[in-house]
Design a protein around this motif. Structure first.
Motif, PDB file in Angstrom:
ATOM      1  N   VAL A   1      59.512  51.067  29.843  1.00  0.00           N
ATOM      2  CA  VAL A   1      58.297  50.383  30.267  1.00  0.00           C
ATOM      3  C   VAL A   1      57.423  51.381  31.007  1.00  0.00           C
ATOM      4  CG1 VAL A   1      59.864  48.758  31.333  1.00  0.00           C
ATOM      5  CG2 VAL A   1      57.843  49.032  32.286  1.00  0.00           C
ATOM      6  N   CYS A   2      56.126  51.241  30.785  1.00  0.00           N
ATOM      7  CA  CYS A   2      55.151  52.071  31.479  1.00  0.00           C
ATOM      8  C   CYS A   2      54.419  51.162  32.451  1.00  0.00           C
ATOM      9  CB  CYS A   2      54.178  52.692  30.484  1.00  0.00           C
ATOM     10  SG  CYS A   2      52.995  53.830  31.261  1.00  0.00           S
ATOM     11  N   VAL A   3      54.242  51.653  33.666  1.00  0.00           N
ATOM     12  CA  VAL A   3      53.523  50.895  34.684  1.00  0.00           C
ATOM     13  C   VAL A   3      52.455  51.779  35.313  1.00  0.00           C
ATOM     14  CG1 VAL A   3      55.516  49.442  35.236  1.00  0.00           C
ATOM     15  CG2 VAL A   3      55.088  51.486  36.580  1.00  0.00           C
ATOM     16  N   MET A   4      51.414  51.140  35.787  1.00  0.00           N
ATOM     17  CA  MET A   4      50.402  51.848  36.538  1.00  0.00           C
ATOM     18  C   MET A   4      50.702  51.611  38.011  1.00  0.00           C
ATOM     19  SD  MET A   4      46.255  51.572  36.412  1.00  0.00           S
ATOM     20  CE  MET A   4      46.223  49.871  36.959  1.00  0.00           C
ATOM     21  N   ARG A   5      50.905  52.696  38.724  1.00  0.00           N
ATOM     22  CA  ARG A   5      51.135  52.599  40.165  1.00  0.00           C
ATOM     23  C   ARG A   5      49.796  52.729  40.860  1.00  0.00           C
ATOM     24  NH1 ARG A   5      55.380  56.309  43.365  1.00  0.00           N
ATOM     25  NH2 ARG A   5      53.587  57.536  43.989  1.00  0.00           N
TER      26      ARG A   5
ATOM     27  N   ARG B   1      53.790  47.506  30.762  1.00  0.00           N
ATOM     28  CA  ARG B   1      53.796  47.414  29.300  1.00  0.00           C
ATOM     29  C   ARG B   1      55.108  47.966  28.745  1.00  0.00           C
ATOM     30  NH1 ARG B   1      48.367  46.002  28.023  1.00  0.00           N
ATOM     31  NH2 ARG B   1      47.067  46.649  29.747  1.00  0.00           N
ATOM     32  N   VAL B   2      55.746  47.176  27.910  1.00  0.00           N
ATOM     33  CA  VAL B   2      57.025  47.554  27.305  1.00  0.00           C
ATOM     34  C   VAL B   2      56.757  48.432  26.087  1.00  0.00           C
ATOM     35  CG1 VAL B   2      59.132  46.659  26.228  1.00  0.00           C
ATOM     36  CG2 VAL B   2      58.082  45.414  28.125  1.00  0.00           C
ATOM     37  N   SER B   3      57.581  49.474  25.902  1.00  0.00           N
ATOM     38  CA  SER B   3      57.435  50.368  24.756  1.00  0.00           C
ATOM     39  C   SER B   3      57.719  49.617  23.456  1.00  0.00           C
ATOM     40  CB  SER B   3      58.378  51.566  24.888  1.00  0.00           C
ATOM     41  OG  SER B   3      59.722  51.137  24.815  1.00  0.00           O
TER      42      SER B   3
ATOM     43  N   LEU C   1      50.428  56.797  36.039  1.00  0.00           N
ATOM     44  CA  LEU C   1      51.339  56.141  35.110  1.00  0.00           C
ATOM     45  C   LEU C   1      52.755  56.653  35.303  1.00  0.00           C
ATOM     46  CD1 LEU C   1      49.281  56.125  31.778  1.00  0.00           C
ATOM     47  CD2 LEU C   1      49.576  54.276  33.442  1.00  0.00           C
ATOM     48  N   TRP C   2      53.706  55.722  35.288  1.00  0.00           N
ATOM     49  CA  TRP C   2      55.123  56.026  35.428  1.00  0.00           C
ATOM     50  C   TRP C   2      55.876  55.330  34.303  1.00  0.00           C
ATOM     51  CZ3 TRP C   2      57.330  58.609  39.783  1.00  0.00           C
ATOM     52  CH2 TRP C   2      56.389  59.020  40.734  1.00  0.00           C
ATOM     53  N   VAL C   3      56.865  56.006  33.731  1.00  0.00           N
ATOM     54  CA  VAL C   3      57.689  55.422  32.678  1.00  0.00           C
ATOM     55  C   VAL C   3      59.102  55.221  33.207  1.00  0.00           C
ATOM     56  CG1 VAL C   3      58.685  55.770  30.376  1.00  0.00           C
ATOM     57  CG2 VAL C   3      56.296  56.391  30.812  1.00  0.00           C
ATOM     58  N   PHE C   4      59.607  54.002  33.031  1.00  0.00           N
ATOM     59  CA  PHE C   4      60.966  53.627  33.427  1.00  0.00           C
ATOM     60  C   PHE C   4      61.801  53.401  32.186  1.00  0.00           C
ATOM     61  CE2 PHE C   4      58.420  52.448  37.005  1.00  0.00           C
ATOM     62  CZ  PHE C   4      59.229  52.579  38.121  1.00  0.00           C
TER      63      PHE C   4
ATOM     64  N   PHE D   1      43.322  52.006  32.435  1.00  0.00           N
ATOM     65  CA  PHE D   1      43.843  51.187  31.342  1.00  0.00           C
ATOM     66  C   PHE D   1      44.719  52.070  30.460  1.00  0.00           C
ATOM     67  CE2 PHE D   1      39.559  49.885  32.487  1.00  0.00           C
ATOM     68  CZ  PHE D   1      39.765  48.555  32.832  1.00  0.00           C
ATOM     69  N   PHE D   2      45.741  51.477  29.812  1.00  0.00           N
ATOM     70  CA  PHE D   2      46.609  52.279  28.957  1.00  0.00           C
ATOM     71  C   PHE D   2      47.298  51.423  27.909  1.00  0.00           C
ATOM     72  CE2 PHE D   2      49.289  50.749  32.338  1.00  0.00           C
ATOM     73  CZ  PHE D   2      50.503  50.482  31.745  1.00  0.00           C
ATOM     74  N   THR D   3      47.821  52.100  26.876  1.00  0.00           N
ATOM     75  CA  THR D   3      48.609  51.442  25.837  1.00  0.00           C
ATOM     76  C   THR D   3      49.558  52.457  25.211  1.00  0.00           C
ATOM     77  OG1 THR D   3      48.498  49.966  23.909  1.00  0.00           O
ATOM     78  CG2 THR D   3      46.984  51.837  23.917  1.00  0.00           C
TER      79      THR D   3
END
Length: 163
Positions: free
Chosen positions: A32-36, A24-26, A43-46, A64-66
């Protein structure tokens, strides 16, 4: 992990070769946040600029996340309750809806309103249909879920209108 822009240009991010899901893009388009995926999903933020990722969850099995509308926080279902954490990983996460108030249902955060006061969610429990509710940050709502659509049918793929 690779990002491809609309012109076909690719940017490689420094990420381990693993299973990633729910990218998901900020709101500002810079992160971007991804679920590993793993034994416990995290959750990891790039940063789109390609810096090292920041792990923002470690204690809960994220499903799930947003993003919050201003991009400062990420709201997620941690397996037993709905939580919010700073997108930079600092500080503790905050419980928005406790396991008791979830009533045995998974809470899938879908989208915050632009003013950040209302979160639309899907509610799901084994053997029951998926329903739609909102969570409000207002003190009068008391952090409770308010059912919007509750039926014997599955309600999915929801969104909020701009107004």
């Amino acid at each position: 992990m690779v990002a491809v822009d609309r012109d076909g240009n690719m940017t490689t991010w420094p990420a381990e070769s693993r299973a990633y899901a729910d990218v998901r893009v900020s709101p500002d388009g810079k992160r971007v946040c991804v679920m590993r995926s793993g034994a416990n999903n995290s959750l990891w933020v790039f940063d789109m600029g390609g810096s090292q990722p920041t792990r923002i969850t470690s204690r809960h099995d994220v499903e799930f996340f947003t993003w919050s509308p201003d991009g400062s926080r990420i709201t997620y279902w941690g397996g037993v309750d709905l939580r919010s954490i700073a997108a930079n990983g600092s500080g503790d996460d905050q419980v928005l809806v406790s396991v008791a108030d979830a009533g045995g249902r998974n809470i899938q955060p879908v989208k915050w309103s632009d003013d950040g006061k209302t979160l639309v969610v899907n509610l799901e429990a084994g053997g029951k249909s998926s329903d739609i509710a909102t969570y409000s940050t207002s003190t009068s709502a008391g952090g409770k879920l308010k059912m919007i659509v509750e039926s014997r049918f599955d309600e999915w793929a929801l969104d909020l209108s701009p107004d």
